[in-house]
Motif scaffolding. Structure first.
Motif, PDB file in Angstrom:
ATOM      1  N   LEU A  26     -48.183 -20.572  41.534  1.00 36.70           N
ATOM      2  CA  LEU A  26     -47.729 -21.582  42.501  1.00 36.70           C
ATOM      3  C   LEU A  26     -47.746 -21.019  43.917  1.00 36.70           C
ATOM      4  O   LEU A  26     -48.315 -21.613  44.829  1.00 36.70           O
ATOM      5  N   MET A  27     -47.140 -19.844  44.092  1.00 37.65           N
ATOM      6  CA  MET A  27     -46.982 -19.271  45.429  1.00 37.65           C
ATOM      7  C   MET A  27     -48.300 -18.764  46.018  1.00 37.65           C
ATOM      8  O   MET A  27     -48.383 -18.498  47.211  1.00 37.65           O
ATOM      9  N   SER A  28     -49.332 -18.643  45.190  1.00 37.02           N
ATOM     10  CA  SER A  28     -50.636 -18.196  45.676  1.00 37.02           C
ATOM     11  C   SER A  28     -51.544 -19.349  46.089  1.00 37.02           C
ATOM     12  O   SER A  28     -52.657 -19.111  46.570  1.00 37.02           O
ATOM     13  N   GLN A  29     -51.086 -20.582  45.939  1.00 35.92           N
ATOM     14  CA  GLN A  29     -51.897 -21.720  46.360  1.00 35.92           C
ATOM     15  C   GLN A  29     -52.103 -21.678  47.876  1.00 35.92           C
ATOM     16  O   GLN A  29     -51.198 -21.301  48.626  1.00 35.92           O
ATOM     17  N   ILE A  32     -49.406 -23.448  50.121  1.00 36.02           N
ATOM     18  CA  ILE A  32     -48.113 -22.768  50.096  1.00 36.02           C
ATOM     19  C   ILE A  32     -48.202 -21.466  50.885  1.00 36.02           C
ATOM     20  O   ILE A  32     -47.356 -21.178  51.728  1.00 36.02           O
ATOM     21  N   ARG A  33     -49.214 -20.686  50.612  1.00 37.39           N
ATOM     22  CA  ARG A  33     -49.362 -19.400  51.309  1.00 37.39           C
ATOM     23  C   ARG A  33     -49.448 -19.612  52.818  1.00 37.39           C
ATOM     24  O   ARG A  33     -48.874 -18.865  53.597  1.00 37.39           O
ATOM     25  N   SER A  34     -50.131 -20.667  53.237  1.00 36.12           N
ATOM     26  CA  SER A  34     -50.258 -20.959  54.665  1.00 36.12           C
ATOM     27  C   SER A  34     -48.930 -21.364  55.296  1.00 36.12           C
ATOM     28  O   SER A  34     -48.702 -21.116  56.473  1.00 36.12           O
ATOM     29  N   ARG A 154     -51.089 -16.380  60.946  1.00 34.36           N
ATOM     30  CA  ARG A 154     -51.489 -17.366  59.946  1.00 34.36           C
ATOM     31  C   ARG A 154     -52.933 -17.759  60.220  1.00 34.36           C
ATOM     32  O   ARG A 154     -53.250 -18.228  61.310  1.00 34.36           O
ATOM     33  N   ASN A 155     -53.777 -17.528  59.258  1.00 36.98           N
ATOM     34  CA  ASN A 155     -55.202 -17.838  59.411  1.00 36.98           C
ATOM     35  C   ASN A 155     -55.787 -17.188  60.656  1.00 36.98           C
ATOM     36  O   ASN A 155     -56.572 -17.797  61.383  1.00 36.98           O
TER      37      ASN A 155
END
Length: 175
Positions: A26-29, A32-34, A154-155
């Protein structure tokens, strides 16, 4: 586009160590990660260790639908003179946003804070472009406290976050 779901088919329960693989996935989607400060390529074993080492002052819950974890949230109490406060984090499956999962998780943690833990200040940070989360926080009594500029990478870009908090006056003695 997500399929319409009745929020009553969501089950909220405490996260368990045996959930580590589902929580890690879940947390690696990407969404979510973004929206969190989670690093890429976190392993299920890292998630297991995190769950095993949670403080007794933390509550971590999951939202399930049909036995599948589709959301997670945590309330992490502060220490010392900040014992009245806690930090909040919520993550909802990329494919299940807008279905009431975040609201269900947030409502459960607010209830715990207000009625069981005596926490009068719940605080969080949210990326300034996360309009859905900001709207949910406003609806549940959170107020904007400020902006942290260039808060997190982020990104490839330093992104701003809003600091928000929900403050509830402590209950006084009953007459």
């Amino acid at each position: 586009m997500t399929e319409a779901h009745d929020p009553s088919d969501i089950s909220i329960r405490a996260a368990r160590v045996v959930d580590f693989e589902a929580i890690s996935a879940l947390m690696s989607q990407p969404g979510i990660r973004s929206g969190t400060l989670r690093q890429p390529f976190a392993t299920p074993e890292q998630t297991r260790k995190w769950l095993e080492n949670l403080s007794d002052d933390s509550i971590v819950i999951v939202a399930e639908r049909a036995g599948r974890i589709i959301g997670m949230a945590g309330l992490h109490r502060s220490k010392g003179r900040r014992l009245h406060s806690a930090a909040l984090g919520i993550s909802v499956d990329d494919n299940h946003r807008g279905e009431g999962i975040g609201k269900a998780l947030l409502t459960a943690l607010i209830d715990a804070a207000d009625n069981w833990l005596g926490i009068s200040r719940i605080e969080l940070t949210v990326f300034t472009d996360n309009e859905a989360a900001i709207a949910l926080y406003h609806k549940t009594g959170f107020e904007m406290e400020g902006t942290h500029r260039a808060y997190a990478l982020r990104n490839g870009v330093l992104a701003d976050v809003f600091a928000m908090a929900r403050i509830r006056a402590p209950a006084g003695p009953r007459a």
